[in-house]
Design a protein around this motif. Sequence first.
Motif, short mmCIF file in Angstrom:
data_model
loop_
_atom_site.label_atom_id
_atom_site.label_comp_id
_atom_site.label_asym_id
_atom_site.label_seq_id
_atom_site.Cartn_x
_atom_site.Cartn_y
_atom_site.Cartn_z
N VAL A 1 15.85 6.29 -2.88
CA VAL A 1 14.75 5.32 -2.90
C VAL A 1 13.65 5.84 -3.79
O VAL A 1 13.26 7.00 -3.70
CB VAL A 1 14.21 5.09 -1.48
CG1 VAL A 1 13.06 4.10 -1.51
CG2 VAL A 1 15.33 4.59 -0.58
N ARG A 2 13.17 4.99 -4.69
CA ARG A 2 12.15 5.38 -5.64
C ARG A 2 10.93 4.49 -5.45
O ARG A 2 11.06 3.35 -5.04
CB ARG A 2 12.67 5.22 -7.07
CG ARG A 2 13.98 5.95 -7.30
CD ARG A 2 14.46 5.73 -8.73
NE ARG A 2 14.70 4.33 -9.04
CZ ARG A 2 15.82 3.69 -8.72
NH1 ARG A 2 16.77 4.31 -8.07
NH2 ARG A 2 15.98 2.43 -9.05
N PRO A 3 9.76 5.00 -5.82
CA PRO A 3 8.60 4.12 -5.80
C PRO A 3 8.85 2.95 -6.74
O PRO A 3 9.27 3.14 -7.88
CB PRO A 3 7.46 5.01 -6.33
CG PRO A 3 7.93 6.40 -6.08
CD PRO A 3 9.41 6.37 -6.21
N THR B 1 11.45 -5.17 7.75
CA THR B 1 11.18 -5.36 9.19
C THR B 1 10.05 -6.32 9.47
O THR B 1 9.82 -6.69 10.60
CB THR B 1 10.86 -4.01 9.86
OG1 THR B 1 9.69 -3.45 9.25
CG2 THR B 1 12.03 -3.06 9.72
N SER B 2 9.30 -6.70 8.44
CA SER B 2 8.17 -7.58 8.66
C SER B 2 7.99 -8.51 7.49
O SER B 2 8.16 -8.12 6.35
CB SER B 2 6.89 -6.76 8.88
OG SER B 2 5.77 -7.61 8.96
N THR B 3 7.64 -9.74 7.76
CA THR B 3 7.32 -10.70 6.71
C THR B 3 5.84 -11.00 6.69
O THR B 3 5.39 -11.93 6.03
CB THR B 3 8.09 -12.02 6.93
OG1 THR B 3 7.74 -12.54 8.23
CG2 THR B 3 9.58 -11.80 6.84
N ALA B 4 5.06 -10.20 7.45
CA ALA B 4 3.61 -10.44 7.51
C ALA B 4 2.98 -10.14 6.17
O ALA B 4 3.37 -9.19 5.48
CB ALA B 4 2.99 -9.54 8.58
N LEU C 1 0.83 -1.20 0.00
CA LEU C 1 0.00 0.00 0.00
C LEU C 1 0.87 1.25 0.00
O LEU C 1 0.57 2.23 -0.70
CB LEU C 1 -0.94 -0.01 1.21
CG LEU C 1 -1.85 1.20 1.38
CD1 LEU C 1 -2.68 1.46 0.12
CD2 LEU C 1 -2.77 1.00 2.59
N HIS C 2 1.97 1.23 0.75
CA HIS C 2 2.88 2.38 0.72
C HIS C 2 3.50 2.54 -0.66
O HIS C 2 3.68 3.68 -1.15
CB HIS C 2 3.98 2.21 1.77
CG HIS C 2 3.55 2.61 3.15
ND1 HIS C 2 3.17 3.89 3.49
CD2 HIS C 2 3.46 1.88 4.30
CE1 HIS C 2 2.85 3.94 4.77
NE2 HIS C 2 3.01 2.74 5.28
N GLY C 3 3.84 1.44 -1.30
CA GLY C 3 4.40 1.53 -2.64
C GLY C 3 3.42 2.13 -3.63
O GLY C 3 3.77 3.00 -4.45
N LEU C 4 2.15 1.70 -3.56
CA LEU C 4 1.14 2.24 -4.46
C LEU C 4 0.87 3.72 -4.15
O LEU C 4 0.61 4.51 -5.06
CB LEU C 4 -0.15 1.43 -4.32
CG LEU C 4 -0.01 -0.06 -4.64
CD1 LEU C 4 -1.34 -0.77 -4.39
CD2 LEU C 4 0.44 -0.26 -6.07
N PHE D 1 9.02 9.50 0.29
CA PHE D 1 8.72 9.13 1.68
C PHE D 1 8.04 7.77 1.73
O PHE D 1 8.43 6.88 2.51
CB PHE D 1 7.83 10.19 2.33
CG PHE D 1 7.24 9.78 3.64
CD1 PHE D 1 7.99 9.81 4.80
CD2 PHE D 1 5.92 9.34 3.72
CE1 PHE D 1 7.45 9.42 6.03
CE2 PHE D 1 5.37 8.95 4.93
CZ PHE D 1 6.14 8.98 6.09
N HIS D 2 7.04 7.57 0.90
CA HIS D 2 6.31 6.30 0.92
C HIS D 2 7.16 5.17 0.35
O HIS D 2 6.99 4.01 0.75
CB HIS D 2 4.99 6.43 0.17
CG HIS D 2 3.96 7.18 0.95
ND1 HIS D 2 3.25 6.63 2.00
CD2 HIS D 2 3.52 8.48 0.84
CE1 HIS D 2 2.42 7.52 2.50
NE2 HIS D 2 2.56 8.65 1.81
N ALA D 3 8.07 5.49 -0.56
CA ALA D 3 8.99 4.46 -1.05
C ALA D 3 9.91 3.98 0.08
O ALA D 3 10.20 2.78 0.19
CB ALA D 3 9.83 5.00 -2.20
N HIS D 4 10.36 4.89 0.93
CA HIS D 4 11.14 4.49 2.10
C HIS D 4 10.30 3.63 3.04
O HIS D 4 10.79 2.65 3.61
CB HIS D 4 11.66 5.73 2.84
CG HIS D 4 12.90 6.31 2.26
ND1 HIS D 4 14.14 5.70 2.37
CD2 HIS D 4 13.11 7.45 1.57
CE1 HIS D 4 15.05 6.44 1.78
NE2 HIS D 4 14.46 7.52 1.28
N ARG D 5 9.04 4.00 3.22
CA ARG D 5 8.16 3.19 4.08
C ARG D 5 7.97 1.79 3.50
O ARG D 5 7.88 0.81 4.24
CB ARG D 5 6.80 3.89 4.22
CG ARG D 5 6.84 5.23 4.95
CD ARG D 5 7.18 5.06 6.41
NE ARG D 5 6.19 4.27 7.12
CZ ARG D 5 5.09 4.79 7.68
NH1 ARG D 5 4.84 6.07 7.59
NH2 ARG D 5 4.25 3.99 8.34
#
Length: 331
Positions: A308-310, A236-239, A206-209, A225-229
Amino acid sequence: MSTGTATAATRPTVGHSDVDRLRVLLAELWLLDDQNGGGPVLERRAADLAARTLSLQQHGSASQRVRSRLYAVAASFTAFAMFSAIDARRLGEAQRYLEQSVTLAGLSGDGQVQHQTWRYAAMLAGQRGRYADALAAAEACTGTRAHRTDPFYASLTHSRIALTAASLGDKTRALRALDRAHGAYDRADPAEVRPSSVAFYTRGELHGLTGITHYRLGEAEKAEFHAHRLRTSATTSTATAPTTCPRRPSHRSRRATSSRPWPPPPASSLRPAPTRAGSPISWAASPPHSTRRPPSPPSPASGTTAPVRPEPSRDKEHHARPGDHPSPLRP
């Protein structure tokens, strides 16, 4: 009259267990696509399974509930074939699969399958640059039962609307859809079991989109910013979204997190579940794995931070347009 009775008596009985076996094969197709990408082999396999499912519908004896589930599985197989055709850039063939899938999804009455089909219609229209049609198809998702009853699907709907509205230059609508997508995702039940076709849709996705949407709107800083997220969520998560089968890491994420050479795939991985005696389903030999290898991700120099890029989604539902991911992103 006796001839008709004898004919009906010879029709094989199709039950829920037969549908469940078909769904196992559908889930394994998604795993193969996730690990190696689509292509002609998976497209043919999915189309063949859709045809056999419809053969059971026409020649088998089943309850109304089983018949609805058969239509739903046939629609999903056909939609998967469309996905693989898009991967091979065969958009005309993908359109043919989509038209079949829309019909079958309507016959099934399954809200999740109908939502999936309209998402794919929006995606395919966007691939062809027909953004007004893409927006109309995305909005059709809001009329499905899956959208109305599950916030997870509502979030998927709004993320698709945001991407398409941004392509049309409608900033207000795109930002409003993004807010709704994030809000709905926050309300989604992570313990809910959902189809394998939506396993890609995680918080990081969702952050990537969101980043892609902001970049299309000309908001490069928010996009970065969202690409970094997205990167943070991936490391940090594999969920992932709960599915009907175990979710494995994608071929891209495994390459990015492992220093070992990429191992060759096994010769075959479509393993049909054991069938009960007298089952009307006969399983054909499994096709070989695709041997396509994804490119290795770039490694930034030691002591430096790479811009970092989308990134394009791992799932073809949200293919980016050319120019969505320039290098590097500049505010």
